[in-house]
Design an enzyme around this catalytic site. Structure first.
Site, mmCIF file in Angstrom:
data_model
loop_
_atom_site.group_PDB
_atom_site.id
_atom_site.type_symbol
_atom_site.label_atom_id
_atom_site.label_comp_id
_atom_site.label_asym_id
_atom_site.label_seq_id
_atom_site.Cartn_x
_atom_site.Cartn_y
_atom_site.Cartn_z
ATOM 1 C CB SER A 106 -4.754 2.645 5.214
ATOM 2 O OG SER A 106 -3.478 2.472 5.710
ATOM 3 C CG ASP B 116 -3.911 5.622 7.679
ATOM 4 O OD1 ASP B 116 -2.884 5.240 7.147
ATOM 5 O OD2 ASP B 116 -4.943 4.735 8.074
#
Length: 562
Positions: A151, A305
């Site tokens: 992430s 992401d």
């Protein structure tokens, strides 16, 4: 020990082996101990750690071991159904050249492990936003999904995120079951290293690009009128650029201007200190500069992401306002409900509508729900809880319109049971266009929401702490405040009386008749909430993925009361 020897075996990534050999040669005992001293712990968030050698890091071997354990657990849960239904594997653009690790390589190794056990794998052939993985699980009826991503973590990190057959992230007891299975399957199976099978195995299925547009929520058409608005978008060196452009096209919106220096994936994240748009202005400097050049008044930013979204708007005085996650949650929640209400004039159906938020997020949705007549529920922190609760409600034929967490995560609709920064970006663009046609800004609309439903003022932040003993001592002090022997929480703070305490580490809640918390508790994480006599609420908790002690505060006022 066999595990140490494995790093010199013929199957190892030679770059990772070279790193270990260099550490041994240099006598770097401390670094070797850090890499090999303790294994990464698999939890509901999966794995997240630095890429590098050793069992405490993300590398070829630990990915194989994790996938072997996960595969065995899936075999236990689904039996032969696993070989009939299969799994999906996706990955972002992260890479760590010194160790030879990358999200794409880790995804390939994970796919090889499943295929070696006769399990069909839908492997994305290119980088993809995280929400595409849970969507594919639900859309194709698969047993599970794996997304290789860290992430918005620093560039050296990577992660292994797991979704269950219901399209939501795993929750207990699956995390413990998978963790036990990993420990029981540490020895790599002979076929696990063979990624050449990906070029010819009939078990390897392609991704589902022809269905990708369905990831966008089943969202009512925007209310007329709309005008063309200039918007800037940055993907912060991540995967979001092409997908957000496509989403705007699907919504018949003018494509946003892309920040050229940040639109293409780059695992070095060269233009930012931290690739996290939640950090605000420091990440958005280039976006603001582009907006000034093009005359744009709104900036959208995804994390690498593309499952989170940040929004900023230029104010009348020329300065930029970066909306907090709670403020954007209020705006998106208002807009999604407004669109739904326009296409569902029958007020009897509102009783089937639900919105969700995490317990540390703003209570603004609760205020809107009280006035409009739909249902609002709180869950524990994290979209794993909101996604699973949404699935339960959908199975009861309820309508889940929206869910959010203050950490700029938004679920608009129920096509994806996780936060989705791509669809949120398109819906934010749609809302901006609608408001512009009425000569209203996002900031003005936020004020209108507070005027109608009550002001909700929040202040959230965090402290960095790498020492678990310091964290434990701090929370223990709060539980034994002024009394080292018995449990005794503080009774006031800043001269304001504390009226209630909820401790989700111990399961205590003074608001309940039996003093037992309604929300699930977990002794493995710290979380205490204090309620105050002036209507304020303050929560302290530890992060499950970062070395942070986070705090969340909010003051809620009744409608009409500033």
């Amino acid at each position: 020990m066999w595990l140490g020897m494995r790093w010199g075996g013929q199957w190892c990534n030679p770059q990772t082996v070279a790193l270990v050999q260099g550490l041994v040669k240099d006598g770097a005992v401390g670094e070797l101990r850090r890499c090999f001293g303790s294994r990464m712990e698999f939890g509901t968030a999966g794995l997240r750690a630095a890429m590098g050698p050793g069992i405490s890091c993300m590398n070829d071997l630990t990915i194989i071991q994790t996938t072997q354990g996960f595969c065995k657990y899936l075999e236990h849960c689904f039996g032969e159904g696993l070989k009939e239904r299969g799994v999906v594997v996706g990955f972002d653009a992260r890479a760590h050249p010194p160790s030879g690790g990358s999200s794409k390589r880790f995804a390939s190794l994970a796919a090889a492990v499943f295929i070696g056990r006769g399990v069909p794998v839908h492997l994305f052939c290119d980088i993809t936003p995280t929400p595409f993985v849970p969507f594919t699980v639900s859309h194709l009826g698969l047993c599970a999904g794996v997304m290789v991503t860290a992430s918005h973590n620093p560039k050296q990190d990577n992660g292994y995120k797991v979704y269950w057959e219901n399209g939501a992230q795993i929750v207990p007891p699956h995390d413990k079951g998978i963790s036990v299975a990993i420990e029981a399957n540490l020895e790599p199976w002979p076929e696990s290293w063979d990624i050449t099978c990906l070029s010819h195995s009939p078990l390897l299925k392609g991704p589902v690009p022809k269905h990708s547009h369905r990831v966008l929520p089943d969202h009512p058409a925007a209310l007329s009128p709309q005008v063309t608005v200039k918007i800037v978008h940055t993907s912060v060196h991540g995967v979001g650029h092409a997908f957000v452009q496509s989403a705007f096209k699907a919504f018949d919106l003018r494509p946003p201007y892309a920040v050229e220096e940040q639109k293409d994936p780059d695992p070095e994240f060269p233009t930012v200190k931290y690739p996290n748009p939640e950090e605000g202005e420091g990440v958005l400097t280039l976006s603001f500069a582009l907006a000034e050049r093009e005359g744009a008044t709104v900036v959208l930013a995804n994390d690498p992401d593309a499952d989170r979204l940040a929004v900023a708007e230029k104010q009348e005085g020329g300065q930029w306002r970066v909306f907090s996650g709670n403020e954007l949650g209020a705006l998106l929640g208002w807009w999604v409900y407004k669109c739904w209400k326009q296409t569902n004039p029958d007020q009897s159906t509102v009783k089937s509508v639900y919105m969700l938020s995490s317990t540390v997020s703003s209570k603004i949705l609760r205020a809107i729900a009280l006035k409009e007549g739909f249902h609002f529920e709180e869950t524990l922190t994290g979209f794993k809880w909101m996604g699973n609760r949404a699935r339960e409600l959908l199975d009861q034929n309820k309508i889940v319109l929206f869910a959010f967490e203050e950490a700029i995560g938004y679920m608009c609709g129920s096509a994806v049971l996780d936060k989705d920064g791509v669809s949120a970006a398109a819906i934010a663009g749609e809302m901006t266009s609608y408001l512009a046609a009425k000569n209203t800004t996002l900031s003005q609309q936020l004020t209108a929401i507070y005027e109608e439903y009550g002001y909700h003022i929040t202040k959230n932040s965090y402290f960095i702490c790498h020492d678990q003993e310091v964290i434990r001592a701090m929370f223990d002090r709060l539980r034994h405040y002024g009394n080292q022997e018995d449990v005794s929480y503080p009774r006031q703070c800043g001269g304001v009386a504390i009226t209630a305490v909820r401790d989700l580490t111990t399961g205590y809640d003074s608001n309940q008749a039996d003093n037992k918390a309604v929300l699930p508790s977990s002794p493995s994480s710290q979380m205490i909430t204090f309620s105050f006599s002036n209507g304020g609420v303050a929560t302290m908790r530890t992060s499950g993925t970062e070395p942070k002690i986070k705090y969340y505060t909010e003051l809620c006022a009744a409608p009409g009361n500033r």
